[in-house]
Design a protein around this motif. Structure first.
Motif, PDB file in Angstrom:
ATOM      1  N   MET A 174      -5.616  35.715 -13.768  1.00 14.12           N
ATOM      2  CA  MET A 174      -6.167  35.778 -15.041  1.00 14.12           C
ATOM      3  C   MET A 174      -7.518  35.980 -15.155  1.00 14.12           C
ATOM      4  O   MET A 174      -8.353  36.598 -16.148  1.00 14.12           O
ATOM      5  CB  MET A 174      -5.256  34.878 -16.255  1.00 14.12           C
ATOM      6  N   ILE A 175      -8.260  35.029 -14.989  1.00 13.37           N
ATOM      7  CA  ILE A 175      -9.922  34.543 -14.559  1.00 13.37           C
ATOM      8  C   ILE A 175     -10.116  36.402 -13.465  1.00 13.37           C
ATOM      9  O   ILE A 175     -11.122  36.846 -13.987  1.00 13.37           O
ATOM     10  CB  ILE A 175     -10.418  33.272 -13.441  1.00 13.37           C
ATOM     11  N   LEU A 176      -9.581  36.732 -12.769  1.00 11.32           N
ATOM     12  CA  LEU A 176      -9.650  38.369 -12.439  1.00 11.32           C
ATOM     13  C   LEU A 176      -9.387  39.342 -13.062  1.00 11.32           C
ATOM     14  O   LEU A 176     -10.884  39.980 -12.663  1.00 11.32           O
ATOM     15  CB  LEU A 176      -8.691  38.614 -11.236  1.00 11.32           C
ATOM     16  N   CYS A 177      -9.083  38.586 -14.580  1.00 13.00           N
ATOM     17  CA  CYS A 177      -9.430  40.172 -15.078  1.00 13.00           C
ATOM     18  C   CYS A 177     -10.257  39.903 -16.219  1.00 13.00           C
ATOM     19  O   CYS A 177     -11.438  40.990 -15.884  1.00 13.00           O
ATOM     20  CB  CYS A 177      -8.175  39.627 -16.261  1.00 13.00           C
ATOM     21  N   LYS A 190     -13.650  52.335  -7.341  1.00 14.40           N
ATOM     22  CA  LYS A 190     -12.796  51.957  -6.235  1.00 14.40           C
ATOM     23  C   LYS A 190     -12.073  51.041  -6.454  1.00 14.40           C
ATOM     24  O   LYS A 190     -10.688  50.792  -6.864  1.00 14.40           O
ATOM     25  CB  LYS A 190     -12.039  52.733  -4.744  1.00 14.40           C
ATOM     26  N   ILE A 191     -12.660  49.757  -5.554  1.00 14.61           N
ATOM     27  CA  ILE A 191     -12.212  48.631  -5.958  1.00 14.61           C
ATOM     28  C   ILE A 191     -12.210  48.209  -7.541  1.00 14.61           C
ATOM     29  O   ILE A 191     -11.237  47.564  -7.707  1.00 14.61           O
ATOM     30  CB  ILE A 191     -13.103  47.882  -5.029  1.00 14.61           C
ATOM     31  N   GLU A 197      -6.623  47.387 -12.663  1.00 10.45           N
ATOM     32  CA  GLU A 197      -5.116  47.486 -12.255  1.00 10.45           C
ATOM     33  C   GLU A 197      -3.754  46.090 -11.954  1.00 10.45           C
ATOM     34  O   GLU A 197      -3.169  46.195 -12.206  1.00 10.45           O
ATOM     35  CB  GLU A 197      -4.516  48.745 -11.239  1.00 10.45           C
ATOM     36  N   ASN A 198      -4.536  45.817 -10.787  1.00  7.63           N
ATOM     37  CA  ASN A 198      -3.569  44.707 -10.303  1.00  7.63           C
ATOM     38  C   ASN A 198      -3.650  43.490 -10.945  1.00  7.63           C
ATOM     39  O   ASN A 198      -2.487  43.119 -11.643  1.00  7.63           O
ATOM     40  CB  ASN A 198      -4.147  44.108  -8.878  1.00  7.63           C
ATOM     41  N   CYS A 199      -5.020  43.200 -11.883  1.00  5.13           N
ATOM     42  CA  CYS A 199      -4.565  41.799 -12.973  1.00  5.13           C
ATOM     43  C   CYS A 199      -4.034  42.464 -14.013  1.00  5.13           C
ATOM     44  O   CYS A 199      -2.660  41.014 -14.018  1.00  5.13           O
ATOM     45  CB  CYS A 199      -6.418  41.596 -13.074  1.00  5.13           C
ATOM     46  N   ILE A 200      -4.077  43.446 -14.547  1.00  7.19           N
ATOM     47  CA  ILE A 200      -2.566  44.026 -15.618  1.00  7.19           C
ATOM     48  C   ILE A 200      -1.504  44.058 -15.133  1.00  7.19           C
ATOM     49  O   ILE A 200      -0.990  43.344 -15.855  1.00  7.19           O
ATOM     50  CB  ILE A 200      -3.454  45.562 -16.084  1.00  7.19           C
ATOM     51  N   HIS A 201      -1.210  44.229 -14.154  1.00  8.03           N
ATOM     52  CA  HIS A 201      -0.179  44.408 -13.528  1.00  8.03           C
ATOM     53  C   HIS A 201       0.221  42.740 -13.802  1.00  8.03           C
ATOM     54  O   HIS A 201       1.976  42.267 -14.166  1.00  8.03           O
ATOM     55  CB  HIS A 201       0.455  45.226 -12.359  1.00  8.03           C
TER      56      HIS A 201
END
Lengths: 392, 392
Positions: A174-177, A190-191, A197-201
């Motif tokens: 959540m915080i990474l979002c 790219k990173i 995308e990872n966070c959303i998923h």
């Protein structure tokens, strides 16, 4: 609802009440950094310095400087905190302690990953304000360490016996979002994209559970299953709602209207789930099977839960025009301004009991600093302004 | 007050209400050990097994067997828990985990010294009941490890940065006061004596502070000074009062009337300090300088605080005839029986809010097991009986 008035209300509260409170009371002119343990009237009641709150205050003032106005005292305030953090906040390799003495001696070891995430956004914002490569490098170096710690954030301080029943927790993704957007100016596209995308998923497909009516749970198994354990049953409505405005921001950035709709729907689901029908306000913790909880503070009403909800609802209304958002917004607005705002002294209360009466008189402490209240004032001001401008 | 009636009341509550509740609901006939997460009506709501509570229940049933009556089902119950603990509770070298899955797989690492202390008293009592050298050896081996850990009980899980501001905590010396008497049949008299003298000194001369009117604080510096920090300001009235009846027991054993007087005085001081004049009951946590606290549960009323107070007051009255003890006893007795006892189902509530209303419906959980309530029933029964016998 007059959104022009609303914008003005939040702007005034931010610039004439909340920010002056921190500028007047929190700056440690002798040792650097900030006092955050502040009594109702702003008096310092403890001098320990918590990295979460040092970093969040740096972020807040750098962000005001970047987004509101180039006021020198805001930049100076941010730099005061950043220099203290740079000098004392870590072990020399950007492993960020949890807390320090007033003078900067380490008190609590770097066991907490969120000391790292808040350091990253602090130095990230400040690098924007100052164009300083040094600050940018600190943000990036810390970000690298966070990525290396995702699997076992607590490291040697992790008390869970590895291999038996390991759960993953909602807080970090959540915080990474939010973090992704905060340091996007420093990241390789790219990173950044992968991270978003990872966070959303993770948030939308793993922690959000359709089989539970679309609520978000705090912990799931490493194979993404529900767990009927204390931690696996835990729901933290404020956490879930806060993450939804991070997702809305990401969705706007990525131009994904369907993701906005989804986030708005979860916001409403979580508020309906978490609302205390007897006394009003949103519960701090709940058990998804309605079993007794470990958290003795479960029925308390916390400042950040409510002001994060204001942000999510106002953004939701702005983006979709949802009537439910507007109705809930009015209800949470009334509750928050009535119970959390202190009519006698500046800043807002942090902790209310279930009935809505302050449980602690503090304006700042170990967890409450110059962050959720001013960030919410800023976000609500700007969002209300956008809505008002559309209406013209 | 009719102490014969009072003795009968506690005896009945212990033998006809509380103990049957645990015998009926907590024994895991399939996997061994005990369920302790029990709903209001005794239904199991979680199957995790916490070493504190496994060990305390072994101790409780072994103690009933040793001190009340040689009932086979009590001994069987104690042995059921002890065998589970022996098999799964530790890492093979008597490092006691904090919690296990129902089947006995480790969940939380051996970071908590009180898993060790409660294992010691469990196997100590059970060795008395069974004359088993094996159980005695486990108690002694664990006791040795405790002594080796006194300086840094949390070991590698200690988050405090060593050398900056290290505080020592009241809980371990307090528990050792009780532990010394629990395993005295296993100890070399010289070691026992040293242990008792050390505990008495630490509790009465270090943590009890004449400069604060004789209250006991939870944490002091390693050089025995007060510390104006969150932990250094913390007061836990229930802890302090519980330790006073351990001290009274030690004082009786060592035949030191002046120590009894001192312990009674501190008991009264702590109750007056901790009593909630508005809503009744004794606060969970306080700050000795009246500053805001970290503990959000500070104003809650906990079962163990109140029933430990009943023991201390009744023992104090029995040993000294103090009128203050008797008056406070009546007040705490009325509060406890009115608010904690569940009139509909067996056993007592654990957690009340400040107003005295149950905050959680559980009868057992992560921290509440078959321990404080039945131990207090037993102690009050026996003490009231002694008083009644003197009156004849």
């Amino acid at each position: 609802m007059d959104f022009k008035d609303l914008a003005a209300l939040y702007k005034t509260e931010l610039l004439d009440n909340v920010i002056p409170f921190w500028l007047q009371n929190s700056i440690d002119k002798e040792c650097g950094g900030f006092f955050t343990c502040l009594e109702r009237d702003g008096k310092v009641f403890d001098t320990d310095k918590f990295i979460w709150l040092q970093a969040r205050q740096v972020w807040m003032f750098a962000s005001l400087y970047n987004n509101v106005e180039k006021r020198k005292e805001w930049l100076d305030c941010a730099i005061n905190g950043a220099e203290y953090l740079k000098k004392y906040g870590h072990d020399g390799s950007y492993n960020w302690y949890f807390s320090l003495t007033r003078e900067g001696k380490p008190l609590i070891e770097p066991y907490n990953i969120f000391s790292y995430t808040f350091a990253t956004i602090a130095f990230g914002q400040l690098s924007k304000a100052t164009n300083s490569k040094m600050y940018a490098d600190i943000a990036l170096a810390t970000f690298e360490i966070i990525l290396s710690k995702v699997e076992n954030p607590k490291g040697r301080w992790n008390k869970a016996y590895l291999g038996t029943c390991n759960l993953k927790n909602f807080a970090l993704p959540m915080i990474l979002c939010n973090l992704a957007q905060e340091i996007e100016h420093l990241l390789d596209p790219k990173i950044l994209n992968e991270l978003m995308e990872n966070c959303i998923h993770t948030v939308m497909e793993e922690f959000c559970r359709p089989e539970l009516g679309g609520i978000i749970v705090e912990n799931i198994t490493v194979s993404n299953e529900l767990s009927d354990t204390f931690d696996g049953r835990l729901v933290n409505p404020g956490h879930a709602i806060e993450s939804m405005w991070f997702i809305m921001d990401l969705a706007v950035r990525l131009n994904r209207p369907e993701l906005i709709q989804k986030a708005v729907k979860i916001t409403i689901t979580m508020i309906e789930y978490g609302w205390d029908k007897e006394h009003g306000g949103i519960y701090y913790f709940m058990d998804r099977l309605n079993k007794p909880m470990q958290q003795l503070e479960w029925d308390q009403k916390l400042w950040w839960v409510h002001v994060e909800t204001l942000i999510a609802l106002l953004k939701g209304y702005n983006l979709t025009g949802s009537k439910e958002c507007l109705e809930w917004y009015k209800k949470i607005h009334d509750y928050s301004w009535k119970h959390f705002k202190d009519e006698k002294y500046a800043e807002w209360y942090g902790y209310l009991n279930r009935q809505g009466v302050p449980l602690l008189s503090l304006k700042g402490g170990k967890w409450k600093g110059c962050f959720h209240i001013p960030r919410a004032m800023y976000q609500c001001w700007k969002t209300a302004e956008e809505i008002a401008n559309k209406e013209i």
